[in-house]
Design a protein around this motif. Structure first.
Motif, PDB file in Angstrom:
ATOM      1  N   GLN A 181      25.312  30.083  36.920  1.00  0.00           N
ATOM      2  CA  GLN A 181      25.275  28.955  37.847  1.00  0.00           C
ATOM      3  C   GLN A 181      26.481  28.981  38.780  1.00  0.00           C
ATOM      4  N   THR A 182      27.660  29.252  38.220  1.00  0.00           N
ATOM      5  CA  THR A 182      28.877  29.312  39.023  1.00  0.00           C
ATOM      6  C   THR A 182      28.783  30.397  40.095  1.00  0.00           C
ATOM      7  N   ALA A 183      28.241  31.570  39.711  1.00  0.00           N
ATOM      8  CA  ALA A 183      28.116  32.682  40.652  1.00  0.00           C
ATOM      9  C   ALA A 183      27.205  32.327  41.820  1.00  0.00           C
ATOM     10  N   VAL A 184      26.044  31.743  41.539  1.00  0.00           N
ATOM     11  CA  VAL A 184      25.078  31.433  42.595  1.00  0.00           C
ATOM     12  C   VAL A 184      25.569  30.272  43.462  1.00  0.00           C
ATOM     13  N   ASP A 281      27.029  42.343  55.329  1.00  0.00           N
ATOM     14  CA  ASP A 281      25.575  42.219  55.344  1.00  0.00           C
ATOM     15  C   ASP A 281      25.045  41.570  54.061  1.00  0.00           C
ATOM     16  N   VAL A 282      25.578  42.025  52.938  1.00  0.00           N
ATOM     17  CA  VAL A 282      25.119  41.530  51.628  1.00  0.00           C
ATOM     18  C   VAL A 282      26.342  41.300  50.738  1.00  0.00           C
ATOM     19  N   ALA A 283      26.504  40.082  50.234  1.00  0.00           N
ATOM     20  CA  ALA A 283      27.558  39.773  49.266  1.00  0.00           C
ATOM     21  C   ALA A 283      27.062  40.117  47.865  1.00  0.00           C
ATOM     22  N   VAL A 284      27.982  40.549  46.999  1.00  0.00           N
ATOM     23  CA  VAL A 284      27.604  40.952  45.637  1.00  0.00           C
ATOM     24  C   VAL A 284      28.542  40.293  44.631  1.00  0.00           C
ATOM     25  N   VAL A 285      27.955  39.712  43.588  1.00  0.00           N
ATOM     26  CA  VAL A 285      28.714  39.138  42.470  1.00  0.00           C
ATOM     27  C   VAL A 285      28.169  39.730  41.181  1.00  0.00           C
ATOM     28  N   GLY A 286      29.076  40.152  40.300  1.00  0.00           N
ATOM     29  CA  GLY A 286      28.678  40.695  38.999  1.00  0.00           C
ATOM     30  C   GLY A 286      28.933  39.719  37.877  1.00  0.00           C
ATOM     31  N   PHE A 287      28.894  40.253  36.642  1.00  0.00           N
ATOM     32  CA  PHE A 287      29.122  39.416  35.456  1.00  0.00           C
ATOM     33  C   PHE A 287      29.752  40.300  34.383  1.00  0.00           C
ATOM     34  N   PRO A 298      33.795  47.573  47.986  1.00  0.00           N
ATOM     35  CA  PRO A 298      35.031  46.801  47.801  1.00  0.00           C
ATOM     36  C   PRO A 298      35.172  46.305  46.357  1.00  0.00           C
ATOM     37  N   PRO A 299      36.375  45.842  45.971  1.00  0.00           N
ATOM     38  CA  PRO A 299      36.554  45.279  44.619  1.00  0.00           C
ATOM     39  C   PRO A 299      35.551  44.164  44.355  1.00  0.00           C
ATOM     40  N   LEU A 300      35.086  44.091  43.112  1.00  0.00           N
ATOM     41  CA  LEU A 300      33.923  43.273  42.759  1.00  0.00           C
ATOM     42  C   LEU A 300      34.289  41.839  42.392  1.00  0.00           C
ATOM     43  N   THR A 301      33.696  40.894  43.091  1.00  0.00           N
ATOM     44  CA  THR A 301      33.718  39.498  42.652  1.00  0.00           C
ATOM     45  C   THR A 301      32.806  39.393  41.437  1.00  0.00           C
ATOM     46  N   THR A 302      33.247  38.667  40.414  1.00  0.00           N
ATOM     47  CA  THR A 302      32.496  38.690  39.158  1.00  0.00           C
ATOM     48  C   THR A 302      32.757  37.436  38.342  1.00  0.00           C
ATOM     49  N   ILE A 303      31.954  37.270  37.302  1.00  0.00           N
ATOM     50  CA  ILE A 303      32.158  36.203  36.318  1.00  0.00           C
ATOM     51  C   ILE A 303      32.845  36.828  35.100  1.00  0.00           C
ATOM     52  N   ARG A 304      33.996  36.290  34.753  1.00  0.00           N
ATOM     53  CA  ARG A 304      34.729  36.819  33.602  1.00  0.00           C
ATOM     54  C   ARG A 304      34.248  36.146  32.324  1.00  0.00           C
ATOM     55  N   GLN A 305      33.810  36.960  31.375  1.00  0.00           N
ATOM     56  CA  GLN A 305      33.581  36.447  30.031  1.00  0.00           C
ATOM     57  C   GLN A 305      34.647  37.048  29.118  1.00  0.00           C
ATOM     58  N   PRO A 306      35.181  36.279  28.174  1.00  0.00           N
ATOM     59  CA  PRO A 306      36.301  36.745  27.346  1.00  0.00           C
ATOM     60  C   PRO A 306      35.817  37.678  26.233  1.00  0.00           C
ATOM     61  N   ILE A 307      35.512  38.913  26.577  1.00  0.00           N
ATOM     62  CA  ILE A 307      34.847  39.820  25.646  1.00  0.00           C
ATOM     63  C   ILE A 307      35.728  40.146  24.441  1.00  0.00           C
ATOM     64  N   GLU A 308      36.997  40.487  24.684  1.00  0.00           N
ATOM     65  CA  GLU A 308      37.878  40.789  23.553  1.00  0.00           C
ATOM     66  C   GLU A 308      38.029  39.583  22.630  1.00  0.00           C
ATOM     67  N   GLU A 309      38.130  38.393  23.225  1.00  0.00           N
ATOM     68  CA  GLU A 309      38.247  37.186  22.407  1.00  0.00           C
ATOM     69  C   GLU A 309      36.965  36.922  21.627  1.00  0.00           C
ATOM     70  N   MET A 310      35.812  37.283  22.203  1.00  0.00           N
ATOM     71  CA  MET A 310      34.557  37.144  21.464  1.00  0.00           C
ATOM     72  C   MET A 310      34.587  38.004  20.206  1.00  0.00           C
ATOM     73  N   GLY A 311      35.044  39.271  20.360  1.00  0.00           N
ATOM     74  CA  GLY A 311      35.137  40.145  19.192  1.00  0.00           C
ATOM     75  C   GLY A 311      36.096  39.614  18.154  1.00  0.00           C
ATOM     76  N   ALA A 312      37.238  39.077  18.618  1.00  0.00           N
ATOM     77  CA  ALA A 312      38.230  38.532  17.694  1.00  0.00           C
ATOM     78  C   ALA A 312      37.700  37.286  16.987  1.00  0.00           C
ATOM     79  N   ARG A 313      37.034  36.404  17.758  1.00  0.00           N
ATOM     80  CA  ARG A 313      36.528  35.157  17.156  1.00  0.00           C
ATOM     81  C   ARG A 313      35.408  35.446  16.165  1.00  0.00           C
ATOM     82  N   MET A 314      34.518  36.379  16.495  1.00  0.00           N
ATOM     83  CA  MET A 314      33.477  36.781  15.557  1.00  0.00           C
ATOM     84  C   MET A 314      34.097  37.234  14.241  1.00  0.00           C
TER      85      MET A 314
END
Length: 344
Positions: A181-184, A281-287, A298-314
């Motif tokens: 939702q934030t990206a769109v 011409d076209v904007a791009v956002v990743g995840f 160009p450098p990628l606009t993206t949504i950061r998810q805390p992947i390392e913290e997910m592994g640690a919390r699991m």
């Protein structure tokens, strides 16, 4: 005088399991009062015990705590090639290993492709006393593992597959819907009118949730258009192929939300080959906010998810389960953040 020892003909736990049509691990869980056993399964085992006249045999000497392997399985429900191509898995392992090392334990890697032979082998390994618990990631809709009956604590990385296991397994996930939702919303705020998405696999909750977030914002802006949705598998090649299809279908697209950074790399490649400039011409956002996104052109606009913290919390959740008595399953959702760079 010669003493002849007659064979012990009393029924064993294996006999009970065979009669009930379940694994020995499942029969043991029922016998020991483990709470996370399906009622119908428990009834089958108890009926078999009564039918055979099974009496639990006590060991001559009981220790205060059961033996520990000091090992935890990291179960990846993907082909091995995907495991080493996607940096997501390495980042989860990094977070998990950090916690396990501090606890004096080790991680055992177990890959489980979709074939039945691999699934059966993995379940046998997990239920045979080789590890004290399991961390499971990349679960697909085919429900590849019978995790309820492996007889060890299990924590999932990601929401259980479309409700299966909901309320029965602890899991740690990122806010996939909210991140999308934030990206769109950001793309709309930047003045983009025709926003497409390269969505993730439809049989994975992360893919479904990110597509849900995209659709909710597009509907709220009165821009819903099924022709703007194409699908990939979270890999780079699929992102490129999906973008080609999207451009053929909707050449007027002026923004693309890709449900993973690897797919966003494929999006950038397809746009370059089509002569489209990013972001003009076209904007791009990743995840994901993978490290490679900082070095794209160009450098990628993206949504950061805390992947390392997910592994640690699991891992912390799993270690708590291993160390103590069974507790109610927990659901942990970690926040996501927008990282703005030059692609949008």
């Amino acid at each position: 005088m010669t003493t002849v020892e007659l064979p012990d003909t009393r029924p064993t736990l294996a006999d009970v399991a065979r009669t009930a049509g379940v694994s020995s691990a499942t029969a043991s869980r029922v016998l020991n009062g483990f709470p996370r056993v399906r009622p119908e399964t428990r009834k089958q085992v108890e009926s078999a015990m009564a039918e055979l006249g099974y009496v639990r045999r006590r060991a001559a000497r009981m220790t205060s705590t059961p033996p520990r392997t000091r090992s935890v399985a990291f179960v990846v429900c993907e082909e091995g090639l995907r495991l080493f191509a996607d940096p997501y898995f390495a980042r989860v392992v990094f977070g998990a290993t950090r916690e396990l090392t501090a606890a004096g334990m080790q991680l055992v890697l177990l890959t489980v492709p979709s074939t039945k032979d691999y699934q059966a082998s993995a379940v046998h390994y997990l239920s045979s006393g080789h590890v004290d618990g399991a961390l499971c990631v990349s679960m697909h809709g085919r429900r590849p593992l019978d995790l309820e009956n492996v007889g060890i604590p299990v924590v999932l990385g990601g929401r259980p597959v479309f409700g299966e296991g909901e309320g029965r397994f602890s899991y740690v996930d990122a806010d996939n819907c909210g991140g999308a939702q934030t990206a769109v919303q950001y793309l709309i705020q930047k003045g983009r009118r025709t926003i497409g998405t390269v969505a993730g696999p439809r049989d994975m909750p992360a893919g479904a949730d990110r597509l849900k977030g995209y659709r909710q914002v597009m509907a709220a802006a009165d821009r819903s258009d099924h022709g703007l949705v194409v699908f990939g598998d979270f890999g780079q090649a699929s992102g490129e192929h999906a973008t080609r299809r999207l451009l053929e279908r909707r050449p007027d697209v002026d923004a693309i939300f890709a449900a993973s950074d690897l797919m966003a790399l494929g999006v950038l490649r397809a746009l370059r080959r089509a002569g489209r400039k990013v972001p003009d011409d076209v904007a791009v956002v990743g995840f994901d906010d993978s490290p490679i996104g900082r070095h794209t052109d160009p450098p990628l606009t993206t949504i950061r998810q805390p992947i390392e913290e997910m592994g640690a919390r699991m891992t912390r959740e799993l270690l708590a389960m291993i160390a103590g008595s069974p507790a109610p399953p927990r659901c942990v959702i970690l926040d996501t953040d927008l990282v703005i760079r030059d692609s949008a």
